[in-house]
Write a protein that holds these residues in place. Structure first.
Motif, short mmCIF file in Angstrom:
data_model
loop_
_atom_site.label_atom_id
_atom_site.label_comp_id
_atom_site.label_asym_id
_atom_site.label_seq_id
_atom_site.Cartn_x
_atom_site.Cartn_y
_atom_site.Cartn_z
N LEU A 1 9.54 6.67 -1.98
CA LEU A 1 9.59 6.50 -0.43
C LEU A 1 10.89 5.57 -0.23
O LEU A 1 11.31 5.90 0.61
CB LEU A 1 8.33 5.67 -0.32
N PHE B 1 3.57 6.48 -2.77
CA PHE B 1 4.30 7.57 -1.90
C PHE B 1 5.58 7.95 -3.04
O PHE B 1 6.22 6.71 -3.02
CB PHE B 1 4.69 7.45 -0.50
N PRO B 2 5.72 8.89 -3.51
CA PRO B 2 6.90 9.29 -4.44
C PRO B 2 8.30 8.86 -3.65
O PRO B 2 8.34 9.27 -2.42
CB PRO B 2 6.82 10.49 -4.74
N PRO C 1 0.86 -1.41 0.01
CA PRO C 1 -0.03 -0.10 -0.02
C PRO C 1 0.85 1.38 0.01
O PRO C 1 0.27 2.23 0.05
CB PRO C 1 -0.94 0.04 1.37
N LEU C 2 1.92 1.14 0.00
CA LEU C 2 2.92 2.38 0.28
C LEU C 2 3.48 2.92 -1.11
O LEU C 2 4.20 3.72 -1.33
CB LEU C 2 4.44 1.98 0.89
#
Lengths: 202, 212
Positions: free
Chosen positions: A67, A64-65, A60-61
């Motif tokens: 990350l 995020f750019p 689910p991460l």
């Protein structure tokens, strides 16, 4: 037998044991400061390992750019900080070693300068309160060797660590702990007890 | 007596600063305080998240054990499981609470940024597009303050989103690696960078909260 030579040797021995006692305390407290640092080093390595094992794009991460890069950067920054602190601690250990080595070699130098005036009886004679000169010299040498070896081993361990080598970082806390040598430390404490009457007498 | 004097001096000094200058200076202090509050919340949240992961991981281990032991003791297993669930729920609520408070912090940050935009609009109205001739403090123009606020707000909004995602996923994640990644995201705050802190520091230096 030369009384003044023996007197000055005794004085130098007293001073050496006092130095040893103070430095043993410093050494212990520096090592105590190191163990939580080593713990966090292992922990950071574990976090980096977990990050490598996880495919962020399947989690689910994924939204995020960059990350992963950001987190990796933060982790290596934190690792760097811990390594820097450990290096500072190593220099404290080095100064303990240097101080003991200097003191002990000064005593030996004094002894060698006076060997002519010190006969066998003078160096081996002991009393109820004072161990013999030869025993004390031996104990000092043992202690000096212990700190010299300990310092080298710990320094070498730290020198081999690299922020990008996870397996080395992960095993570091364990290897650091395995360098502990309680027997030798206890031996030094025992020695200090044995010479306590001698060092306190003037 | 001496205390009174310093208070009046301070008051006089404060009252000398008025209008936009006063407001911008106060905003900078607010930014600082909000970031301190955020750090505190982050710490609290990390402890809760750590507990959560511990419960979750021990539970998934015991689930596996339950599967193995099912034939021998079917009665004791469910009660143990519900016990874990209640604990898990409890920690989730605590974490939700922390995040709710973080939302409030970010809301306040949004308000600060909006008021900063307001100053810029006001200045354009007063002095035209080029803005005022002499800076309010040392060297920054109003636009510069506005940009700083935006940089700070961006970092914290993104970080808040990340934390909200972590909250949703943490209790449902059974792989220890992913749990670890969530925790280290929470702890290290990848969207709050050195630049964020430098921006705040610059803001405090410019407005005179920190001596140059």
């Amino acid at each position: 037998m030369s009384k003044p030579a023996l007197m000055s040797l005794h004085q130098a021995l007293r001073k050496s044991f006092q130095t040893l006692e103070g430095n043993q305390k410093v050494w212990k407290s520096v090592l105590a400061d190191c163990s939580p640092l080593m713990g966090s080093l292992g922990n950071l390595a574990e976090q980096s390992r977990a990050l490598s094992n996880v495919q962020i794009s399947n989690t689910p991460l994924r939204d995020f750019p960059d990350l992963e890069e950001r987190l990796r950067f933060k982790l290596s920054q934190a690792t760097d900080t811990v390594l820097g602190k450990l290096n500072e601690k190593t220099s404290s250990l080095q100064s303990v070693r240097d101080s003991i080595s200097n003191q002990v070699s000064a005593v030996f130098q004094l002894y060698e300068q006076n060997t002519d005036s010190l006969d066998l009886l003078a160096v081996t004679e002991r009393s109820a309160t004072a161990p013999s000169v030869s025993d004390m010299l031996e104990w000092l040498q043992d202690a000096e060797r212990h700190y010299r070896q300990q310092f080298l081993r710990r320094k070498t361990l730290l020198l081999t660590l690299r922020a990008d080598d996870l397996s080395l970082l992960e095993s570091a806390p364990k290897r650091w702990k395995s360098l502990e040598c309680p027997g030798a430390e206890d031996h030094i404490t025992d020695t200090l007890c044995k010479v306590s009457f001698f060092t306190e007498s003037q | 007596m001496e205390g009174d004097i310093t208070v009046t001096q301070a008051n006089r000094k404060c009252s000398a600063v008025t209008g936009s200058t006063r407001k911008i200076k106060d905003n900078a202090a607010d930014w600082h305080n909000l970031m301190v509050r955020w750090e505190k919340l982050n710490e609290d949240g990390f402890n809760v998240a750590g507990n959560l992961v511990n419960i979750r991981l021990t539970r998934s281990q015991s689930d596996q054990l339950v599967v193995v032991d099912e034939s021998s003791s079917p009665s004791s297993a469910p009660s143990q499981q519900t016990g874990g669930a209640a604990e898990l729920q409890d920690e989730c609520c605590k974490l939700q609470d922390v995040i709710d408070r973080m939302v409030v912090v970010v809301k306040k940050m949004e308000r600060l940024t909006a008021s900063q935009q307001g100053f810029q609009d006001l200045e354009e109205f007063q002095f035209g597009l080029e803005g005022r001739k002499c800076p309010l403090f040392h060297s920054w123009n109003t636009k510069h303050f506005n940009e700083s606020s935006c940089v700070l707000l961006d970092s914290f909004s993104q970080e808040l989103k990340l934390k909200q995602t972590i909250l949703q996923e943490l209790a449902h994640t059974a792989t220890s690696d992913l749990c670890m990644v969530y925790l280290s995201c929470w702890l290290h705050q990848p969207f709050i960078t050195a630049q964020t802190r430098l921006t705040l520091e610059a803001l405090l230096l410019e407005t005179g909260h920190h001596p140059l």
